[in-house]
Design an enzyme around this catalytic site. Structure first.
Site, PDB file in Angstrom:
ATOM      1  N   GLY A  90     -41.755  -2.604   7.063  1.00 20.34           N
ATOM      2  CA  GLY A  90     -41.870  -4.029   6.702  1.00 20.34           C
ATOM      3  C   GLY A  90     -43.198  -4.276   6.027  1.00 20.34           C
ATOM      4  N   LYS A 113     -51.101  -9.586  -1.571  1.00 20.49           N
ATOM      5  CA  LYS A 113     -51.382  -8.345  -0.830  1.00 20.49           C
ATOM      6  C   LYS A 113     -52.809  -8.393  -0.273  1.00 20.49           C
ATOM      7  CE  LYS A 113     -50.585  -3.411  -1.687  1.00 20.49           C
ATOM      8  NZ  LYS A 113     -50.005  -2.501  -2.670  1.00 20.49           N
ATOM      9  N   ASP A 125     -54.636  -3.307   9.763  1.00 17.21           N
ATOM     10  CA  ASP A 125     -55.403  -4.561   9.719  1.00 17.21           C
ATOM     11  C   ASP A 125     -54.891  -5.624   8.733  1.00 17.21           C
ATOM     12  OD1 ASP A 125     -56.070  -3.408   7.338  1.00 17.21           O
ATOM     13  OD2 ASP A 125     -58.198  -3.102   7.800  1.00 17.21           O
ATOM     14  N   ARG A 176     -49.638 -10.429  -6.809  1.00 15.36           N
ATOM     15  CA  ARG A 176     -48.770  -9.746  -7.765  1.00 15.36           C
ATOM     16  C   ARG A 176     -47.466 -10.513  -7.932  1.00 15.36           C
ATOM     17  NH1 ARG A 176     -47.100  -4.224  -4.491  1.00 15.36           N
ATOM     18  NH2 ARG A 176     -45.984  -5.294  -2.850  1.00 15.36           N
ATOM     19  N   ARG A 183     -36.474  -3.879  -1.992  1.00 19.53           N
ATOM     20  CA  ARG A 183     -36.565  -2.418  -2.162  1.00 19.53           C
ATOM     21  C   ARG A 183     -35.315  -1.742  -1.651  1.00 19.53           C
ATOM     22  NH1 ARG A 183     -42.293  -2.117  -0.991  1.00 19.53           N
ATOM     23  NH2 ARG A 183     -42.977  -4.240  -1.358  1.00 19.53           N
ATOM     24  N   ASP A 252     -39.035   2.924   0.609  1.00 19.42           N
ATOM     25  CA  ASP A 252     -39.548   1.546   0.701  1.00 19.42           C
ATOM     26  C   ASP A 252     -40.426   1.190  -0.498  1.00 19.42           C
ATOM     27  OD1 ASP A 252     -41.011   3.553   2.455  1.00 19.42           O
ATOM     28  OD2 ASP A 252     -42.579   2.061   2.169  1.00 19.42           O
ATOM     29  N   ASN A 253     -40.717   2.162  -1.338  1.00 18.05           N
ATOM     30  CA  ASN A 253     -41.495   1.867  -2.544  1.00 18.05           C
ATOM     31  C   ASN A 253     -40.620   1.905  -3.802  1.00 18.05           C
ATOM     32  OD1 ASN A 253     -43.821   1.583  -1.053  1.00 18.05           O
ATOM     33  ND2 ASN A 253     -44.499   3.691  -1.342  1.00 18.05           N
TER      34      ASN A 253
HETATM   35  P1  AMP Z   1     -47.724   1.831   1.529  1.00 14.02           P
HETATM   36  O1  AMP Z   1     -48.183   3.228   1.729  1.00 14.02           O
HETATM   37  O2  AMP Z   1     -48.765   0.950   0.894  1.00 14.02           O
HETATM   38  O3  AMP Z   1     -46.399   1.733   0.842  1.00 14.02           O
HETATM   39  O4  AMP Z   1     -47.550   1.241   2.979  1.00 14.02           O
HETATM   40  C1  AMP Z   1     -46.533   1.624   3.878  1.00 14.02           C
HETATM   41  C2  AMP Z   1     -46.301   0.497   4.837  1.00 14.02           C
HETATM   42  O5  AMP Z   1     -47.451   0.266   5.645  1.00 14.02           O
HETATM   43  C3  AMP Z   1     -46.019  -0.828   4.138  1.00 14.02           C
HETATM   44  O6  AMP Z   1     -45.027  -1.471   4.836  1.00 14.02           O
HETATM   45  C4  AMP Z   1     -47.305  -1.571   4.214  1.00 14.02           C
HETATM   46  O7  AMP Z   1     -47.122  -2.964   4.238  1.00 14.02           O
HETATM   47  C5  AMP Z   1     -47.919  -1.057   5.501  1.00 14.02           C
HETATM   48  N1  AMP Z   1     -49.373  -1.053   5.421  1.00 14.02           N
HETATM   49  C6  AMP Z   1     -50.132  -0.254   4.651  1.00 14.02           C
HETATM   50  N2  AMP Z   1     -51.436  -0.527   4.826  1.00 14.02           N
HETATM   51  C7  AMP Z   1     -51.511  -1.540   5.716  1.00 14.02           C
HETATM   52  C8  AMP Z   1     -52.569  -2.286   6.298  1.00 14.02           C
HETATM   53  N3  AMP Z   1     -53.844  -2.045   5.993  1.00 14.02           N
HETATM   54  N4  AMP Z   1     -52.243  -3.246   7.160  1.00 14.02           N
HETATM   55  C9  AMP Z   1     -50.957  -3.499   7.483  1.00 14.02           C
HETATM   56  N5  AMP Z   1     -49.928  -2.828   6.983  1.00 14.02           N
HETATM   57  C10 AMP Z   1     -50.184  -1.868   6.102  1.00 14.02           C
HETATM   58 MG    MG Z   2     -45.214   0.340   0.060  1.00 13.60          MG
END
Ligand code: AMP
Ligand code: MG
Length: 489
Positions: A90, A113, A125, A176, A183, A252-253
């Site tokens: 999520g 974001k 965080d 953004r 997704r 998810d991306n």
């Molecule tokens: P990502 O690698 O950016 O695609 O992140 C994978 C998942 O982890 C996504 O659902 C992000 O929303 C969550 N996520 C990544 N970094 C953080 C963060 N600093 N705080 C909360 N959620 C995060």
């Molecule tokens: Mg992501």
């Protein structure tokens, strides 16, 4: 043109059942200030570019003050990360503020974001660090400049908020925009928890917005899957043709409408190499440059699985099976155009493959070589020193060049015309990691935002020669090689 307080919201996602999201409000950052504002993205929502001078704007753009009409929420999704299903993802740090209608009938998600934790944040965080926000801002606009479908970026707001990563950094927010942030993973969570009715509802939401000709049709879910396969094939062909490596192609991306989504440790090829891996935590190279088409197929198989309650498996398998053919067709089309070829010849795939292996072997800068190839002459072989020079004394290239020349002559190719066509497809400028890094250093070390603006404007027109920017088209200087990007920042 509208002020930030006058935007026309129509929050359709918020009208879906509560299980689709978590209602959440942004958590303000300390001392928000505008680092960059993109008038091109602003135009998409009829936002007056003069609003950049509104002293209250950083508050709105970072979520400290609510934009009238917005109804913030974090989107629910799950996904396969590095091949393993994670039911617990999520949007942990991105908040959908709402969907804005423009005067041309378009609609854009405003997606913030780095504005704090959501119900999906787990132990994290909810923040984003300035350097990663700058990278996403510049790369999404650079991809748009290259003509590649992508999320867009409206603004960066910097702050004095301390964020702990490997070192203490400063937090920032990125606002953004995309037609939707749904997704592949948005479907997976509902499927794996037996909520087929929600899979159907979400599919209809995407169909209504992005495949409206299918709305209400019987068999629309299968056609929808075909549409996603087609858009994904086109997107990946564009990535491969320009040397873009996403770095984290988890389900998810993967955008359901074929956008480049969630920029993390991405990178553009410098030396041509299928083995290029921009993400230093990707130890096995699952998401290497050369693997991207196979991974896209794998991800589409997961999407087909998630649509299992609305598209029977025999049918979805057949649809997904088309990916390779579609991808091959798009890639060949784009690469032929990049080589300035107009007609069809069954030997073209071999000609392209042959060139790429020479570039790989000779460790040649892919972007600059393709750009330089526009100077190749079919009319006067003696003029072909320039592109050949980049490859040193490669005899394989000489052989390839002779075949290419024969091919050009066979279709009566005219040098000047071909060069013009090729220059509109082979960029002069790409967002090399070191260029982004220099802009980041300028902001972090000197509080100087000008380099971000310079790069944004340069990369908006990557195909045009821009006087005074010669340096920006050079490969990474040896002193700035080996830059490592961490995954979640
Ligand atoms: P990502 O690698 O950016 O695609 O992140 C994978 C998942 O982890 C996504 O659902 C992000 O929303 C969550 N996520 C990544 N970094 C953080 C963060 N600093 N705080 C909360 N959620 C995060
Ligand atoms: Mg992501």
């Amino acid at each position: 043109m509208k002020r930030i307080t006058e935007l026309d919201f129509d929050n359709a996602y918020r009208r879906l059942p509560g299980d689709f999201y978590d209602v959440v409000h942004p958590t303000p950052l300390k001392n928000p200030r505008l680092v960059s504002f993109n008038p091109d993205a602003a135009a998409l929502i009829d936002l007056d570019p003069e609003e950049a001078n509104n002293p209250g704007l950083p508050l709105y753009l970072s979520g400290a003050r609510a934009i009238p009409g917005s109804e913030p929420l974090a989107m629910y999704y799950t996904g396969h990360q590095f091949g393993v299903y994670n039911p617990d993802i999520g949007d942990g740090r991105a908040i959908l503020l709402g969907e804005v209608r423009n005067s041309r009938g378009g609609k854009w998600d405003l997606h913030l974001k780095g504005a704090g934790r959501t119900a999906y944040a787990r132990v994290f965080d909810g923040r984003a660090v300035l350097r990663s926000v700058i990278r996403e801002y510049l790369s999404s606009e650079a991809m748009h400049g290259l003509g590649i479908p992508t999320t867009r970026a409206l603004s960066i707001v910097g702050s004095d908020e301390k964020v702990e990563r490997e070192t203490t950094e400063r937090g920032a927010t990125l606002l953004r925009m995309a037609e939707t942030h749904v997704r592949f993973g948005s479907f997976e969570g509902f499927h794996y928890t037996g909520r087929g009715d929600y899979v159907k509802l979400l599919a209809d939401y995407v169909i209504d917005g992005f495949f409206p000709h299918l709305a209400g049709e019987e068999g629309r879910y299968a056609s929808f899957l075909s549409g996603v396969v087609d858009r994904t094939a086109k997107l990946i062909a564009l990535w491969q043709a320009c040397g873009f490596t996403h770095g984290v192609m988890n389900t998810d991306n993967m955008s359901i409408i074929g956008l480049t989504l969630d920029y993390g440790p991405f990178g553009f090829l410098e030396e041509y190499s299928p083995e290029y891996i921009p993400n230093h935590s990707d130890h096995f190279g699952r998401y290497s440059f050369g693997n991207q088409p196979s991974i896209a197929l794998w991800n589409l198989q997961k999407l087909a699985e998630a649509l299992g309650s609305v598209v029977p498996r025999e049918i979805s398998q057949e649809i997904v099976f088309n990916f390779r053919g579609l991808y091959g067709k798009y890639y060949l089309e784009i690469m032929k155009q990049k080589l300035g070829l107009l007609s069809d010849d069954p030997r073209d795939p071999a000609l392209i493959k042959g060139l790429l292996s020479i570039l790989e072997e000779t460790k040649t800068d892919y972007t600059n070589f393709m750009r330089g190839l526009g100077d190749f002459s079919a009319e006067d072989g003696a003029r072909n020193e320039h592109p050949a020079r980049m490859l040193g004394e490669s005899s394989a290239f000489k052989e390839w060049a002779a075949a290419y020349r024969r091919r050009l002559v066979s279709e009566g190719s005219i040098d000047a015309e071909r060069k013009e066509a090729m220059s509109s497809l082979n960029p002069k400028y790409i967002l090399r990691n070191y260029l982004a890094e220099r802009a980041i250093r300028k902001v972090e070390d000197e509080g100087d935002y000008a380099e971000i603006e310079r790069l944004r404007i340069l990369l908006k027109n990557p195909f045009s020669e821009q006087p005074g920017f010669g340096e920006y088209s050079k490969p990474t200087p040896p002193s700035e090689r080996g830059l490592v990007i961490s995954c979640s920042s």
